[in-house]
Write a protein that holds these residues in place. Structure first.
Motif, mmCIF file in Angstrom:
data_model
loop_
_atom_site.group_PDB
_atom_site.id
_atom_site.type_symbol
_atom_site.label_atom_id
_atom_site.label_comp_id
_atom_site.label_asym_id
_atom_site.label_seq_id
_atom_site.Cartn_x
_atom_site.Cartn_y
_atom_site.Cartn_z
ATOM 1 N N VAL A 1 -3.496 -7.931 -9.071
ATOM 2 C CA VAL A 1 -2.037 -8.018 -8.958
ATOM 3 C C VAL A 1 -1.615 -8.010 -7.493
ATOM 4 O O VAL A 1 -0.779 -8.819 -7.063
ATOM 5 N N LEU A 2 -2.193 -7.105 -6.704
ATOM 6 C CA LEU A 2 -1.837 -7.035 -5.290
ATOM 7 C C LEU A 2 -2.262 -8.291 -4.552
ATOM 8 O O LEU A 2 -1.548 -8.782 -3.674
ATOM 9 N N PHE A 3 -3.418 -8.833 -4.901
ATOM 10 C CA PHE A 3 -3.913 -10.041 -4.249
ATOM 11 C C PHE A 3 -2.988 -11.226 -4.531
ATOM 12 O O PHE A 3 -2.759 -12.067 -3.657
ATOM 13 N N ALA A 4 -2.447 -11.280 -5.732
ATOM 14 C CA ALA A 4 -1.611 -12.415 -6.123
ATOM 15 C C ALA A 4 -0.173 -12.303 -5.628
ATOM 16 O O ALA A 4 0.550 -13.300 -5.603
ATOM 17 N N SER A 5 0.239 -11.121 -5.222
ATOM 18 C CA SER A 5 1.637 -10.902 -4.844
ATOM 19 C C SER A 5 1.832 -11.054 -3.337
ATOM 20 O O SER A 5 1.039 -10.555 -2.537
ATOM 21 N N SER A 6 2.914 -11.727 -2.960
ATOM 22 C CA SER A 6 3.240 -11.893 -1.537
ATOM 23 C C SER A 6 4.208 -10.819 -1.056
ATOM 24 O O SER A 6 4.594 -10.811 0.108
ATOM 25 N N SER A 7 4.600 -9.921 -1.933
ATOM 26 C CA SER A 7 5.524 -8.845 -1.566
ATOM 27 C C SER A 7 5.002 -7.532 -2.140
ATOM 28 O O SER A 7 4.151 -7.534 -3.039
ATOM 29 N N PRO A 8 5.490 -6.405 -1.641
ATOM 30 C CA PRO A 8 5.013 -5.113 -2.153
ATOM 31 C C PRO A 8 5.243 -4.970 -3.651
ATOM 32 O O PRO A 8 6.290 -5.372 -4.165
ATOM 33 N N VAL A 9 4.259 -4.408 -4.346
ATOM 34 C CA VAL A 9 4.352 -4.223 -5.798
ATOM 35 C C VAL A 9 4.616 -2.744 -6.076
ATOM 36 O O VAL A 9 3.810 -1.886 -5.709
ATOM 37 N N PRO A 10 5.747 -2.425 -6.703
ATOM 38 C CA PRO A 10 6.063 -1.013 -6.955
ATOM 39 C C PRO A 10 5.174 -0.392 -8.024
ATOM 40 O O PRO A 10 4.543 -1.095 -8.824
ATOM 41 N N ARG A 11 5.147 0.931 -8.030
ATOM 42 C CA ARG A 11 4.304 1.689 -8.951
ATOM 43 C C ARG A 11 4.573 1.307 -10.406
ATOM 44 O O ARG A 11 3.639 1.146 -11.205
ATOM 45 N N LEU B 1 2.760 -1.873 -11.374
ATOM 46 C CA LEU B 1 1.309 -1.688 -11.497
ATOM 47 C C LEU B 1 0.954 -0.904 -12.746
ATOM 48 O O LEU B 1 -0.096 -1.126 -13.361
ATOM 49 N N ALA B 2 1.840 0.011 -13.152
ATOM 50 C CA ALA B 2 1.581 0.825 -14.341
ATOM 51 C C ALA B 2 1.520 -0.012 -15.611
ATOM 52 O O ALA B 2 0.962 0.432 -16.620
ATOM 53 N N ARG B 3 2.019 -1.232 -15.577
ATOM 54 C CA ARG B 3 2.008 -2.090 -16.769
ATOM 55 C C ARG B 3 0.633 -2.651 -17.090
ATOM 56 O O ARG B 3 0.425 -3.183 -18.185
ATOM 57 N N VAL B 4 -0.295 -2.566 -16.133
ATOM 58 C CA VAL B 4 -1.608 -3.168 -16.369
ATOM 59 C C VAL B 4 -2.713 -2.135 -16.555
ATOM 60 O O VAL B 4 -3.891 -2.485 -16.651
ATOM 61 N N VAL B 5 -2.331 -0.854 -16.611
ATOM 62 C CA VAL B 5 -3.316 0.206 -16.825
ATOM 63 C C VAL B 5 -2.873 1.080 -17.996
ATOM 64 O O VAL B 5 -1.774 0.928 -18.523
ATOM 65 N N GLY B 6 -3.732 2.012 -18.375
ATOM 66 C CA GLY B 6 -3.417 2.882 -19.501
ATOM 67 C C GLY B 6 -2.142 3.682 -19.270
ATOM 68 O O GLY B 6 -1.774 3.996 -18.135
ATOM 69 N N VAL C 1 -1.513 5.700 -11.312
ATOM 70 C CA VAL C 1 -1.638 4.545 -10.423
ATOM 71 C C VAL C 1 -2.069 4.998 -9.031
ATOM 72 O O VAL C 1 -2.877 4.348 -8.364
ATOM 73 N N ASP C 2 -1.546 6.136 -8.585
ATOM 74 C CA ASP C 2 -1.882 6.630 -7.251
ATOM 75 C C ASP C 2 -3.382 6.899 -7.111
ATOM 76 O O ASP C 2 -3.977 6.591 -6.074
ATOM 77 N N LEU C 3 -3.988 7.494 -8.135
ATOM 78 C CA LEU C 3 -5.417 7.763 -8.070
ATOM 79 C C LEU C 3 -6.231 6.469 -8.079
ATOM 80 O O LEU C 3 -7.244 6.360 -7.385
ATOM 81 N N GLY D 1 6.386 0.048 -2.327
ATOM 82 C CA GLY D 1 5.307 -0.475 -3.157
ATOM 83 C C GLY D 1 4.031 -0.594 -2.349
ATOM 84 O O GLY D 1 3.923 -0.042 -1.249
ATOM 85 N N TRP D 2 3.048 -1.312 -2.889
ATOM 86 C CA TRP D 2 1.769 -1.514 -2.206
ATOM 87 C C TRP D 2 1.506 -2.992 -2.041
ATOM 88 O O TRP D 2 1.937 -3.826 -2.844
ATOM 89 N N MET D 3 0.774 -3.325 -0.961
ATOM 90 C CA MET D 3 0.345 -4.700 -0.754
ATOM 91 C C MET D 3 -0.908 -4.715 0.109
ATOM 92 O O MET D 3 -1.233 -3.728 0.769
ATOM 93 N N PHE D 4 -1.616 -5.849 0.088
ATOM 94 C CA PHE D 4 -2.774 -6.023 0.950
ATOM 95 C C PHE D 4 -2.316 -6.467 2.332
ATOM 96 O O PHE D 4 -1.417 -7.305 2.467
ATOM 97 N N ARG D 5 -2.948 -5.900 3.368
ATOM 98 C CA ARG D 5 -2.689 -6.344 4.727
ATOM 99 C C ARG D 5 -4.019 -6.389 5.476
ATOM 100 O O ARG D 5 -4.912 -5.571 5.225
ATOM 101 N N THR D 6 -4.118 -7.347 6.401
ATOM 102 C CA THR D 6 -5.316 -7.427 7.229
ATOM 103 C C THR D 6 -5.355 -6.228 8.166
ATOM 104 O O THR D 6 -4.331 -5.822 8.703
ATOM 105 N N ARG D 7 -6.518 -5.667 8.356
ATOM 106 C CA ARG D 7 -6.648 -4.533 9.267
ATOM 107 C C ARG D 7 -6.327 -4.978 10.692
ATOM 108 O O ARG D 7 -6.663 -6.092 11.107
ATOM 109 N N VAL D 8 -5.681 -4.074 11.431
ATOM 110 C CA VAL D 8 -5.213 -4.382 12.786
ATOM 111 C C VAL D 8 -6.348 -4.866 13.673
ATOM 112 O O VAL D 8 -6.163 -5.746 14.521
#
Length: 204
Positions: free
Chosen positions: A33-43, A46-51, A56-58, A80-87
């Motif tokens: 989900v994070l890889f496919a999203s171009s914007s931060p994904v709120p908790r 993300l909770a919709r794809v897990v039990g 989600v935090d863990l 929310g959360w998103m992927f970013r390249t390391r500095v």
């Protein structure tokens, strides 16, 4: 022509999998989900794809550990959360990749005006003039708008009801902030000459 078939129900719980594989699959779902999203994904998304009772935090914590040593990481920005390249890999990206449209390319004064808006929002052009002692060029405001770092706020409650400026979610993303509460200490910026308080206007 194929018959219309109902989409299979999405299995959030994965009860048929052993616990360790189930946890790993939930991690991979969040990663996808994070890889496919171009914007931060709120908790809550993300909770919709897990039990239903899963933290989600863990899962994010474990996925972050799993990504150690990779060129990208998970960051919490704009609620929310998103992927970013390391500095550390920024020079390599600038040297080899076409990322010109992604760079902020702002002057020091552009950043100073953006910081003033962030700390004093909603603020009008007159308010910015009070801070910097001069009119703010429309082209500068246009650059900040074009990069979606600022937007239009409520009209100021005074004669003429001028428009005001506010920062956007993209501002938080661009500067790696989860919320405006994460802005640096204002006094430190003022000491550096970036932000100053507007002059006090007497009531007389």
């Amino acid at each position: 022509m194929a018959e219309d078939r109902p989409a299979p129900e999405f299995d959030r719980e994965l009860t048929e999998l052993p616990p360790d594989l189930r946890w790993r699959e939930w991690m991979r779902r969040i990663e996808a989900v994070l890889f496919a999203s171009s914007s931060p994904v709120p908790r809550e998304d993300l909770a919709r794809v897990v039990g239903q009772a899963v933290s989600v935090d863990l899962l994010i914590e474990d996925l972050s550990v799993d990504l150690e040593g990779r060129a990208f990481e998970i960051t919490q920005v704009a609620g929310g959360w998103m992927f970013r390249t390391r500095v550390a890999f920024a020079p390599a990206i600038r040297a080899a990749a076409d990322v010109g449209g992604q760079l902020l390319d702002l002057s020091d004064f552009d950043v100073a005006v953006l910081a003033a808006i962030a700390y004093h929002q909603p603020i009008s052009r007159d308010g910015l003039k009070d801070i910097f002692g001069k009119d703010i060029n429309r082209d500068l405001i246009g650059r900040l708008y074009a990069r979606n770092l600022i937007g239009t706020g409520p009209r100021a409650p005074r004669r003429g009801a001028p428009y005001t400026f506010v920062t956007t979610e993209q501002f938080l993303v661009a500067f790696g902030l989860d919320s405006l509460r994460d802005l640096p200490d204002r006094e430190q910026l003022e000491d550096a000459g970036i932000v100053v308080e507007p002059p006090q206007v007497s009531a007389s």
